[in-house]
Design a protein around this motif. Sequence first.
Motif, PDB file in Angstrom:
ATOM      1  N   ALA A 153     127.256  21.088  78.953  1.00 59.63           N
ATOM      2  CA  ALA A 153     126.337  19.973  79.231  1.00 59.63           C
ATOM      3  C   ALA A 153     126.531  18.879  78.188  1.00 59.63           C
ATOM      4  O   ALA A 153     126.685  17.701  78.514  1.00 59.63           O
ATOM      5  CB  ALA A 153     124.894  20.475  79.223  1.00 59.63           C
ATOM      6  N   PRO A 164     124.377  27.813  87.512  1.00 60.03           N
ATOM      7  CA  PRO A 164     124.153  27.866  86.055  1.00 60.03           C
ATOM      8  C   PRO A 164     124.026  29.273  85.461  1.00 60.03           C
ATOM      9  O   PRO A 164     124.347  29.442  84.291  1.00 60.03           O
ATOM     10  CB  PRO A 164     122.844  27.100  85.865  1.00 60.03           C
ATOM     11  N   ILE A 192     121.584  21.074  77.131  1.00 60.95           N
ATOM     12  CA  ILE A 192     121.161  20.527  78.428  1.00 60.95           C
ATOM     13  C   ILE A 192     120.152  19.399  78.215  1.00 60.95           C
ATOM     14  O   ILE A 192     120.260  18.330  78.826  1.00 60.95           O
ATOM     15  CB  ILE A 192     120.593  21.659  79.320  1.00 60.95           C
ATOM     16  N   ILE A 199     121.257  19.842  87.319  1.00 58.66           N
ATOM     17  CA  ILE A 199     121.363  21.300  87.416  1.00 58.66           C
ATOM     18  C   ILE A 199     121.540  21.678  88.875  1.00 58.66           C
ATOM     19  O   ILE A 199     120.729  21.287  89.725  1.00 58.66           O
ATOM     20  CB  ILE A 199     120.084  21.961  86.857  1.00 58.66           C
ATOM     21  N   LEU A 220     115.500  27.505  85.852  1.00 63.55           N
ATOM     22  CA  LEU A 220     115.301  26.205  86.492  1.00 63.55           C
ATOM     23  C   LEU A 220     114.072  25.504  85.916  1.00 63.55           C
ATOM     24  O   LEU A 220     114.097  24.302  85.640  1.00 63.55           O
ATOM     25  CB  LEU A 220     115.160  26.417  88.001  1.00 63.55           C
ATOM     26  N   CYS A 223     114.889  23.926  82.681  1.00 63.89           N
ATOM     27  CA  CYS A 223     115.670  22.686  82.872  1.00 63.89           C
ATOM     28  C   CYS A 223     114.771  21.543  83.334  1.00 63.89           C
ATOM     29  O   CYS A 223     114.955  20.396  82.918  1.00 63.89           O
ATOM     30  CB  CYS A 223     116.781  22.902  83.889  1.00 63.89           C
ATOM     31  N   CYS A 228     115.736  17.552  83.619  1.00 64.70           N
ATOM     32  CA  CYS A 228     116.959  17.513  84.432  1.00 64.70           C
ATOM     33  C   CYS A 228     116.661  17.294  85.905  1.00 64.70           C
ATOM     34  O   CYS A 228     115.752  17.914  86.449  1.00 64.70           O
ATOM     35  CB  CYS A 228     117.694  18.853  84.355  1.00 64.70           C
TER      36      CYS A 228
END
Length: 275
Positions: A153, A164, A192, A199, A220, A223, A228
Motif C-alpha cells: 500500500a 487482501p 494502508i 481495498i 475491512l 480499512c 479506504c
Amino acid sequence: MLTDYHVHLRPDDLEATAAIHFTTANAERYQEVAAERGIGALGVSEHVHRFHQALDVWRHPFWVENALDDLDAYCAFVREETTLALGIEVDFVPGREDRLANLLEGRDWDYVIGSIHFLRDAAVDMDGDFDVWRSADPDRVWSRYFGWLGEAARSGLFDVLAHPDLVKVWGAERPRPSGDLRRFYDRAMDGIADSDVAIEVSTAGLRKPVGEIYPAPAFLEMCLEAGCPVALSSDAHVPDELGYGYDQAVELLDSIGVSEIATFDRRARRLEPLG
Ligand SMILES: [Zn+2]
Ligand SMILES: [Zn+2]
C-alpha cells in the motif's frame, strides 16, 4: 453501480494462450455476461507474470515459465479491440519497487491492482514446489504477509489491493493462526492508512477452500476506519465467474455501512453508489 475490475481473460494454465483468449469474441463473451448480471463497469487485469517484461522485475522460476506474452500487445488489444477498462494484476516484490514502477510507467492503465501471492520464493496460494505451507509456521507467514501488504500500500504503485487476506485461502486445509486475527491485520494498517489505495472486496474466496469473501469483515472494518474506499471484484478467470457471489458481497458491504464503490478511468478514481 456494480463493478468487476479484477478479471482475467483466461484461466491460469499455460494452455490458455493469448492467441486463443485475447480476441474480440472472447472479450464480447465477458461483456455479455457482465451486462446480464448488471455489472456496469468491467475491466481486465491479466497477471503480470504472464508477460516477458515482468522478468525485468523478478526471475522467479514460476514467472520464467509463465512469461510468454508481450505486455504492449495486451494493452493494445484491450484499448483498440475492446471496450474493457485496462488493468493489470501486479505482484508486490519488496526491494523491486523501482523496477515495478518502470514496468507500469508509460502504459495507459485505467487501474493497477497490487497482489501478494509470494512471500520471498514461496507462494501462499500454490500447491506443489512453491507452497509456503510445506514448512512454514502460520504465525510467521501471516505476520510477513500482512507486513508486506502494508508495504505494498505504502509503495504507491497500486490503485487497489487485491484479495487482501489471500493468506487464508486454504481454510482448514493448511495451518492457521489461532485467536484474534487483528494482531496480524494491524501490521498492514499503518501502510494502508498512509496510502490512498482502495481495498478490494473479492468474492473469489467463496470459490476457494476457505469459502469466504476476501477480506474478513474485521479487516475491512479496520480499512474503513482508515478511510479506504472499496473496490468490488470477482477475480473471474472465465466469463461465468463474473459477478460471482455478489449478493453476499453487497449484503456484507451494506451490513458495515459501505454505500459507495470505486470506479477507475486512466488511474483516476471515482466513487459511485453501490448496488
Ligand atoms: Zn491474485
Ligand atoms: Zn487475479
